[in-house]
Design an enzyme around this catalytic site. Structure first.
Site, mmCIF file in Angstrom:
data_model
loop_
_atom_site.group_PDB
_atom_site.id
_atom_site.type_symbol
_atom_site.label_atom_id
_atom_site.label_comp_id
_atom_site.label_asym_id
_atom_site.label_seq_id
_atom_site.Cartn_x
_atom_site.Cartn_y
_atom_site.Cartn_z
ATOM 1 N N GLU A 1 -25.354 23.230 19.747
ATOM 2 C CA GLU A 1 -25.225 22.463 18.506
ATOM 3 C C GLU A 1 -26.451 21.576 18.338
ATOM 4 O O GLU A 1 -26.801 20.811 19.244
ATOM 5 C CB GLU A 1 -23.946 21.618 18.535
ATOM 6 C CG GLU A 1 -23.827 20.588 17.428
ATOM 7 C CD GLU A 1 -23.968 21.168 16.028
ATOM 8 O OE1 GLU A 1 -24.771 20.622 15.239
ATOM 9 O OE2 GLU A 1 -23.284 22.165 15.723
ATOM 10 N N GLY B 1 -18.304 19.424 15.573
ATOM 11 C CA GLY B 1 -17.382 19.266 14.449
ATOM 12 C C GLY B 1 -17.934 19.726 13.124
ATOM 13 O O GLY B 1 -17.174 19.903 12.167
ATOM 14 N N GLY B 2 -19.254 19.900 13.035
ATOM 15 C CA GLY B 2 -19.852 20.418 11.812
ATOM 16 C C GLY B 2 -19.673 19.513 10.611
ATOM 17 O O GLY B 2 -19.424 18.299 10.720
ATOM 18 N N THR B 3 -19.777 20.116 9.427
ATOM 19 C CA THR B 3 -19.715 19.356 8.180
ATOM 20 C C THR B 3 -18.374 18.659 8.012
ATOM 21 O O THR B 3 -18.315 17.485 7.624
ATOM 22 C CB THR B 3 -19.969 20.292 6.982
ATOM 23 O OG1 THR B 3 -21.282 20.840 7.088
ATOM 24 C CG2 THR B 3 -19.850 19.533 5.668
ATOM 25 N N CYS B 4 -17.282 19.340 8.296
ATOM 26 C CA CYS B 4 -15.955 18.777 8.052
ATOM 27 C C CYS B 4 -15.786 17.430 8.724
ATOM 28 O O CYS B 4 -15.402 16.442 8.099
ATOM 29 C CB CYS B 4 -14.867 19.744 8.537
ATOM 30 S SG CYS B 4 -13.197 19.089 8.410
ATOM 31 N N HIS C 1 15.583 17.974 -4.245
ATOM 32 C CA HIS C 1 15.362 17.058 -5.372
ATOM 33 C C HIS C 1 15.392 15.620 -4.842
ATOM 34 O O HIS C 1 16.199 15.287 -3.978
ATOM 35 C CB HIS C 1 16.468 17.236 -6.412
ATOM 36 C CG HIS C 1 16.416 16.229 -7.524
ATOM 37 N ND1 HIS C 1 15.536 16.340 -8.579
ATOM 38 C CD2 HIS C 1 17.113 15.082 -7.716
ATOM 39 C CE1 HIS C 1 15.714 15.304 -9.386
ATOM 40 N NE2 HIS C 1 16.664 14.533 -8.882
#
Length: 455
Positions: free
Chosen positions: A33, A38-41, A438
């Protein structure tokens, strides 16, 4: 030369989980990496931005307190330092969770650095050469910076840099009318900035049907956000008070203090040495993959945003699921089996799945459509949040649900009832006779389906 059973390049929402599964199978894996796990998220996308959206909604609801009989003396204040810190905390908790997870995992070597191919089975990183028979690319994407007059003369923001702001813009000009731009536009308007959205195309959220796009624009305008479409002359120049943003189309320029460029994303594939490996990309730089995520080169797969087959965290994670199922579990899963679903996180949110009406008509099917305004939903009236509407499209002959859009309170959650039915391939009458709880928004799904009519 260190050798591994597999090398994973990029630690977004596919790579780390695939690496972990391979380690479980006894494989020796290198996870490379260049910046943050974790990247963009985790670091610049979902987690920090939705944390900011939550802060903006809290401010919005506080200002609406009197509508609910809640009296707040004086104006609602915003501390952008606290807002930013809260988003950073959410990001760091997630990132550190991944770091700690891998620190306790035998069989994986995490390397921080920029990986480049030397050949189809060899990469270099930090001056070291690594080899493996299987290589997986999960390198993500980054904001596009378009070639617009004067853009090189101004300091602009992107979706990555704006999350670090700790001061409130006086007037934020948002260039682009798609999902990322609209979320930031509403967010900063609720924080207290003047906001103008400028889009080159004829409508916002261009992939949506016209009725959805128009309703989104109405929601934004109702909160005081300026919306300009068909902007055919976007350009920038510095002024004594900030930045002058020209729109074209006979409109006067906008005087902004800050400019956010949110006109799309481009894959991080241009500096990996893909040519040395022989990996093919399309004209936009996305890596070409087959129905099982394999590239044209044996032993190399591409997952997540960089393959152009889904630009979302959940599609990237599903790429991991497909790859793991096929390569590790002996299954036969395909990209083409995936039913695309996504959300736009303005407030109220848009939940979407499957075909739009436009796409369904273009397919040549005989279709049925049903719509219901949110002001006819009990939960929406109880919450005094009645903007938007629900829409579902079905095949008149097979009775299969083709797609749906729920723009309204909790639309990003309600849409999952339809997502599940579509994945189960259940004909719409199965849901029509369901007995829901409901009061909820989801209870209107059977009613919506019962009202389907041929068009």
């Amino acid at each position: 030369m260190p050798s591994f059973d597999a090398i994973v390049i990029g630690a977004g929402q596919s790579g780390p989980f695939l690496a972990a599964r391979m380690v479980e199978k006894g494989m020796k894996v290198a996870l490379i990496e260049r910046k943050f796990l974790g990247g963009t998220c985790v670091n610049a996308g979902c987690m920090p931005t939705k944390t900011l959206v939550a802060s903006a909604r809290a401010a919005h609801m506080a200002r609406r307190g009197a509508d609910y009989g809640v009296m707040i003396p004086g104006p609602v204040g915003i501390d952008m330092t606290v807002v930013r810190k809260r988003a950073e905390t959410v990001t760091m908790n997630a990132r550190n969770g991944l770091i700690n997870w891998f620190a306790g995992m035998d069989g994986i070597t995490v390397i921080y650095g920029h990986a480049r191919f030397e050949d189809a089975h060899t990469v270099t990183v930090n001056g070291e050469t690594l080899t493996a028979p299987k290589i997986f690319l999960n390198v993500g994407a980054r904001p596009i910076i378009p070639d617009m007059p004067g853009i090189d003369e101004i300091d602009y923001l992107t979706s990555t840099s704006i999350i670090h702001l700790d001061t409130l813009p006086r007037h934020l000009a948002v260039i682009g009318g798609s999902y990322i731009s609209l979320e930031f536009a509403q967010m900063y308007r609720r924080f207290g900035a003047d906001v103008t959205v400028i889009e080159r195309g004829p409508k916002l959220a261009s992939r949506e049907d016209a009725d959805i796009s128009d309703a989104i624009a109405d929601i934004l305008r109702s909160e005081g956000i300026g919306v300009h479409t068909d902007a055919d002359g976007i350009g920038f120049s510095k002024t004594a008070n900030g930045i002058s943003v020209s729109i074209g189309n006979g409109q006067p320029p906008i005087e902004a203090s800050h400019v956010l460029i949110a006109t799309g994303r481009t894959p991080n594939t241009d500096d990996l040495g893909l040519d040395k490996a022989g990996v093919v990309t399309n004209q936009r730089g996305y890596i070409t993959v087959d129905d099982k995520l394999a590239t044209n080169v044996e032993g190399i797969w591409a997952l997540g945003d960089c393959n152009g087959r889904g630009a979302f965290t959940h599609t990237s994670y599903n790429d991991f699921e497909i790859a793991a199922a096929n390569l590790l579990d002996g299954e036969d899963r395909k990209l083409s089996d995936r039913i695309l679903a996504y959300a736009l996180y303005i407030d109220p949110p848009l939940g979407r799945v499957g075909m739009s009406e436009k796409e369904a008509r273009a397919s040549g099917r005989k279709i049925m459509i049903s719509t219901r305004p949110m002001n006819r939903v009990g939960r929406a009236n109880e919450r005094a949040e009645t903007k938007g509407f629900m829409k579902v499209i079905a095949d008149a002959e097979t009775q299969q649900i083709l797609g749906a859009a729920i723009l309204g309170i909790e639309g990003d959650e309600v849409i999952h009832g339809i997502i599940d039915a579509m994945n189960a391939k259940a004909p719409y009458p199965v849901l029509k006779w369901a007995v829901p709880i409901h009061p909820t928004v989801s209870e209107l799904i059977p009613t919506l389906l019962a009202d389907l009519k041929a068009v």
